[in-house]
Design an enzyme around this catalytic site. Structure first.
Site, mmCIF file in Angstrom:
data_model
loop_
_atom_site.group_PDB
_atom_site.id
_atom_site.type_symbol
_atom_site.label_atom_id
_atom_site.label_comp_id
_atom_site.label_asym_id
_atom_site.label_seq_id
_atom_site.Cartn_x
_atom_site.Cartn_y
_atom_site.Cartn_z
ATOM 1 N N LEU A 234 0.980 -1.191 -0.242
ATOM 2 C CA LEU A 234 -0.193 0.139 -0.153
ATOM 3 C C LEU A 234 1.056 1.342 0.144
ATOM 4 C CD1 LEU A 234 -2.998 1.402 0.134
ATOM 5 C CD2 LEU A 234 -2.714 1.066 2.744
ATOM 6 N N ASP A 235 0.591 2.152 -1.064
ATOM 7 C CA ASP A 235 1.239 3.487 -0.987
ATOM 8 C C ASP A 235 2.738 3.641 -1.101
ATOM 9 O OD1 ASP A 235 -0.974 4.853 -1.075
ATOM 10 O OD2 ASP A 235 -1.226 4.737 1.019
ATOM 11 N N GLU A 236 3.223 2.218 -1.648
ATOM 12 C CA GLU A 236 4.721 1.742 -1.543
ATOM 13 C C GLU A 236 5.059 1.455 -3.045
ATOM 14 O OE1 GLU A 236 6.431 -0.349 1.662
ATOM 15 O OE2 GLU A 236 5.233 0.799 2.848
#
EC number: 3.5.1.10
Length: 292
Positions: A234-236
């Site tokens: 997530l979001d990486e």
């Protein structure tokens, strides 16, 4: 009398392969054999991974060299250098599926850039977990709108519906224009390399709810936004573009939100442009971006 000009087709070739001597010479030589005129070339040698990356823009006369001929020649060359490569006709506008929740500033910006011809895309659908009346004041210019609500129980069916829309529309890129739903691992995996998200922080940054209020409470002096490819983490995902703006002690949380919206709009627009112009190549957890 001046001879009539021959219609040209412009292509973009992107590639990556293990680095070794002779790659550039082989590619330019093969394109010369195909009567191609190189108009732009950028390359990068990643010393850490020993992988070579390149983006080439070239023109060929329409009556001399076809896409099929180019693909066949490049396939032979690609095999000899163990290349991963892609060839795109620059005149073909990529079909995109736009996904949005309640905050519509990024969606509005992308539609405006598309409408005036600044962003050469073909929007084939807008998907939202909110109904159309939430966007009652927006003109979608005939783009099909799909209200696909989602709950914890209906998430698998909702994501299957979105994937069906993606397949039936022929979209090659999904843009999460402030779509505030976390994609499942299965969904993220199926969209690998073809889904761009805009995050309302200069990652790594303040995660969770009310990020600008968190930033305000910490007295930050810079706020920003990050556009990245969606992955299972997530979001990486691999970062495509980022930008920041300086703030001061006099700025309120509302000021941060207002300035943040501006950053999000321009960062997402640049990331989408880099992708559709074939300027991005994923390199593990990072990206190579041949920006202008």
């Amino acid at each position: 009398m001046t001879a009539p000009s021959v219609p040209q087709t412009t292509y973009v070739l992107t590639l990556s392969c293990p680095n070794r001597p002779g790659i550039v010479a082989a590619i330019s030589g093969k394109l010369a054999e195909l009567d191609a005129n190189i108009t732009e070339a950028q390359q990068f040698d990643d010393r850490d991974s020993t992988v070579f990356f390149m983006r080439i823009v070239f023109e060929v006369a329409q009556d001399r060299t076809s896409m099929k001929q180019l693909q066949e020649a490049l396939a032979v060359l690609g095999n000899s250098f163990s290349m991963e490569w892609a060839l795109h006709d620059r005149s073909v506008k990529p079909k995109v599926l736009l996904m949005v929740s309640r905050f519509d500033h990024c969606l509005v910006d992308l539609l405006y850039r598309w409408r005036i011809g600044e962003l050469p895309i073909e929007p084939v659908g807008i998907v939202s977990n909110h109904p159309r009346d939430v966007f009652a004041d927006l003109d979608f210019y005939g783009i099909p709108f799909h209200h696909v609500p989602v709950t914890k129980e209906t998430k698998p069916a909702q994501e299957a519906h979105v994937l069906d829309l993606l397949a039936s529309s022929g979209a090659e890129l999904v843009i999460l224009a402030r779509y505030m739903q976390v994609l499942s691992n299965e969904m993220a995996a199926s969209l690998s390399g073809r889904c761009i998200n805009i995050h309302h922080s200069f990652l790594p940054g303040f995660k969770g709810a009310r990020p600008y209020h968190q930033a305000f409470a910490r007295g930050v002096k810079l706020i920003g936004a990050t556009a990245h490819y969606v992955t299972l983490d997530l979001d990486e995902g691999p970062i495509i573009e980022q930008d920041v703006e300086r703030i001061s002690h006099a700025d309120t949380p509302e000021d941060l939100i207002r300035k943040g919206r501006d950053i999000e709009r321009r960062v997402l627009a640049r990331a989408v442009r880099y992708h559709i112009e074939r300027r991005t190549i994923i390199n593990g957890s990072r990206t190579v971006v041949f920006a202008t």
